[in-house]
Design a protein around this motif. Structure first.
Motif, mmCIF file in Angstrom:
data_model
loop_
_atom_site.group_PDB
_atom_site.id
_atom_site.type_symbol
_atom_site.label_atom_id
_atom_site.label_comp_id
_atom_site.label_asym_id
_atom_site.label_seq_id
_atom_site.Cartn_x
_atom_site.Cartn_y
_atom_site.Cartn_z
ATOM 1 N N LEU A 287 40.854 40.245 29.402
ATOM 2 C CA LEU A 287 40.329 40.675 30.169
ATOM 3 C C LEU A 287 40.657 41.883 31.652
ATOM 4 O O LEU A 287 41.484 41.895 31.965
ATOM 5 C CB LEU A 287 39.595 39.260 31.145
ATOM 6 N N TYR A 288 39.313 42.518 31.471
ATOM 7 C CA TYR A 288 40.303 43.959 32.832
ATOM 8 C C TYR A 288 38.872 44.032 33.311
ATOM 9 O O TYR A 288 37.790 44.260 32.846
ATOM 10 C CB TYR A 288 39.741 45.232 31.296
ATOM 11 N N ARG B 60 43.092 45.139 37.427
ATOM 12 C CA ARG B 60 43.488 43.781 36.814
ATOM 13 C C ARG B 60 43.554 43.241 35.546
ATOM 14 O O ARG B 60 42.778 44.090 34.651
ATOM 15 C CB ARG B 60 42.973 42.323 37.968
ATOM 16 N N TYR B 61 44.463 42.807 34.698
ATOM 17 C CA TYR B 61 44.756 42.807 33.618
ATOM 18 C C TYR B 61 44.559 41.003 33.567
ATOM 19 O O TYR B 61 45.727 40.747 33.620
ATOM 20 C CB TYR B 61 45.061 43.703 32.745
ATOM 21 N N PHE B 62 43.658 40.419 32.661
ATOM 22 C CA PHE B 62 44.183 39.079 31.813
ATOM 23 C C PHE B 62 43.836 38.811 30.611
ATOM 24 O O PHE B 62 43.184 39.947 29.633
ATOM 25 C CB PHE B 62 43.094 38.366 32.451
ATOM 26 N N ALA C 181 41.432 30.309 32.522
ATOM 27 C CA ALA C 181 42.686 29.345 33.849
ATOM 28 C C ALA C 181 43.238 30.310 34.503
ATOM 29 O O ALA C 181 44.057 29.997 35.615
ATOM 30 C CB ALA C 181 43.882 28.068 33.292
ATOM 31 N N GLN C 182 43.249 32.031 33.207
ATOM 32 C CA GLN C 182 44.032 32.492 33.595
ATOM 33 C C GLN C 182 43.746 33.252 34.588
ATOM 34 O O GLN C 182 44.494 34.441 35.337
ATOM 35 C CB GLN C 182 44.305 33.803 32.409
ATOM 36 N N VAL C 183 42.977 33.284 34.496
ATOM 37 C CA VAL C 183 41.813 33.807 36.316
ATOM 38 C C VAL C 183 41.623 32.725 37.082
ATOM 39 O O VAL C 183 42.593 33.381 38.226
ATOM 40 C CB VAL C 183 40.269 34.242 35.660
ATOM 41 N N ASN D 66 47.610 37.753 36.731
ATOM 42 C CA ASN D 66 47.733 39.895 36.091
ATOM 43 C C ASN D 66 48.411 40.074 35.038
ATOM 44 O O ASN D 66 50.166 40.031 36.398
ATOM 45 C CB ASN D 66 47.629 40.122 37.776
ATOM 46 N N GLN D 67 48.616 40.243 34.303
ATOM 47 C CA GLN D 67 49.408 41.553 34.085
ATOM 48 C C GLN D 67 49.261 42.716 33.666
ATOM 49 O O GLN D 67 48.425 43.830 34.196
ATOM 50 C CB GLN D 67 49.651 40.291 32.564
#
Length: 336
Positions: free
Chosen positions: A137-138, A143-145, A155-157, A162-163
């Motif tokens: 997810l960009y 940010r990148y998930f 949950a990541q969002v 952010n990776q």
């Protein structure tokens, strides 16, 4: 004999497959793959020797590194339609111009789509292994998930996990600049999307890009791959990538179809990637066939469908993409 590049990438793929439950350290795996690609191709392909240490700078990238297809590919098997709601207009009467230039101009004029993030389902396949689907997810703010399951993205969002250390955002910004900016400047921005100044040796290479076989050609191509996927939901980003790629010396463009979609396959060869090599321990050995990477895009939208790479004439794997434009708040709420 497999080249060191293929051995490194195969090991990275096995790490993904064998780790159960699936909890990979994605940035570390992808960093390892990109380092292997650049270092091995530069040394074995004769792209120049002075920058091997510089090539080891942390550069997190989409795993388009898994080996795959040759030049002349006219169909991306297994590619899926992409859904962004913003098809570009056909090239019209401008067919006499190079197809990437025509498509880039169409995309540059396209309206920005709704939503504020791009969801990419990424399927990686290699011979002898079951394919693996993961979700990237960009966001438009850089940010990148990542999640190994679609259900895991909310949950990541919510946790703002952010990776990628902003790498994708900087590559996307370089592509956006390339739409109307000075092409030499854009190439440097794409070749060196880091927080540190562009090295003098790299700046000196920009005017020699058309000659091929130098580091900047390799860096621009590899980072354009990242930007094309990370910015796949934004037609202006896709336009900038195509403008940069059209300036590289060794790109072959072929027409085809995939799942009823017209496609263009952009294949980089020895000018950007060097040669596969036959005996890495013997620098005087036959350099072997050109190493190739082929990106298949929708010929009307520029949206990436598949990446394939490997020595000319060989297919060692593919990465296929399904692109959807989304709202970040909806993903956080579990609405896809």
């Amino acid at each position: 004999m497999n080249s060191p590049t293929e051995q490194h990438l195969a090991a990275a793929f096995r790490d993904l497959v064998e780790e159960q439950p699936f909890t990979p350290d994605v940035p570390a795996i992808e960093h390892r793959a990109r380092q292997a690609r650049r270092r091995d191709r530069i040394v074995r392909g004769g792209i120049g020797l002075g920058v091997v240490a510089a090539a080891a700078v942390a550069a997190v990238g989409v795993v388009s590194a898994v080996p795959s297809g040759p030049a002349g590919t006219t169909q991306a098997s297994g590619a899926h339609p992409a859904n962004t709601g913003t098809p570009a207009s056909p090239a019209g009467s401008a067919h006499a111009q190079p197809p990437l230039v025509v498509l880039a101009a169409d995309l540059a004029a396209a309206p920005r789509p709704a939503g504020n993030a791009t969801l990419v389902e990424r399927e990686t396949a290699a011979p002898g292994h079951a394919s693996i689907n993961v979700w990237d997810l960009y966001t438009d703010d850089g940010r990148y998930f990542f999640s190994p399951t679609e259900a895991g993205l909310p949950a990541q969002v919510k946790e703002d996990h952010n990776q990628g250390d902003g790498q994708f955002g900087r590559e996307v910004a370089a592509a956006a600049y390339a739409v109307t900016g000075d092409l030499d400047t854009a190439a440097l921005k794409m070749a060196w999307p880091y927080a540190t100044p562009v090295p003098a040796w790299l700046s000196a290479q920009v005017t020699n890009m058309p000659a091929g076989g130098i580091q900047i050609d390799n860096y621009v191509w590899e980072n354009c791959e990242d930007a094309l996927v990370a910015g796949s939901g934004n037609p202006q980003v896709r336009a900038g990538v195509l403008r940069l790629v059209s300036a590289l010396p060794g790109i072959a463009v072929t027409h085809g179809t995939a799942d009823g979609q017209p496609t263009l396959t952009l294949t980089a060869g020895a000018a950007e990637l060097g040669n596969a090599g036959t005996d890495p321990a013997n620098p005087k050995a036959d350099p072997g066939p050109a190493y190739q990477e082929a990106i298949t895009i929708n010929a009307r939208t520029g949206i990436p469908l598949q990446v394939a790479s490997g020595p000319a004439g060989q297919v060692a794997g593919t990465v296929t993409y399904v692109v959807t434009r989304v709202n970040l708040a909806g993903i956080a709420a579990g609405r896809f």
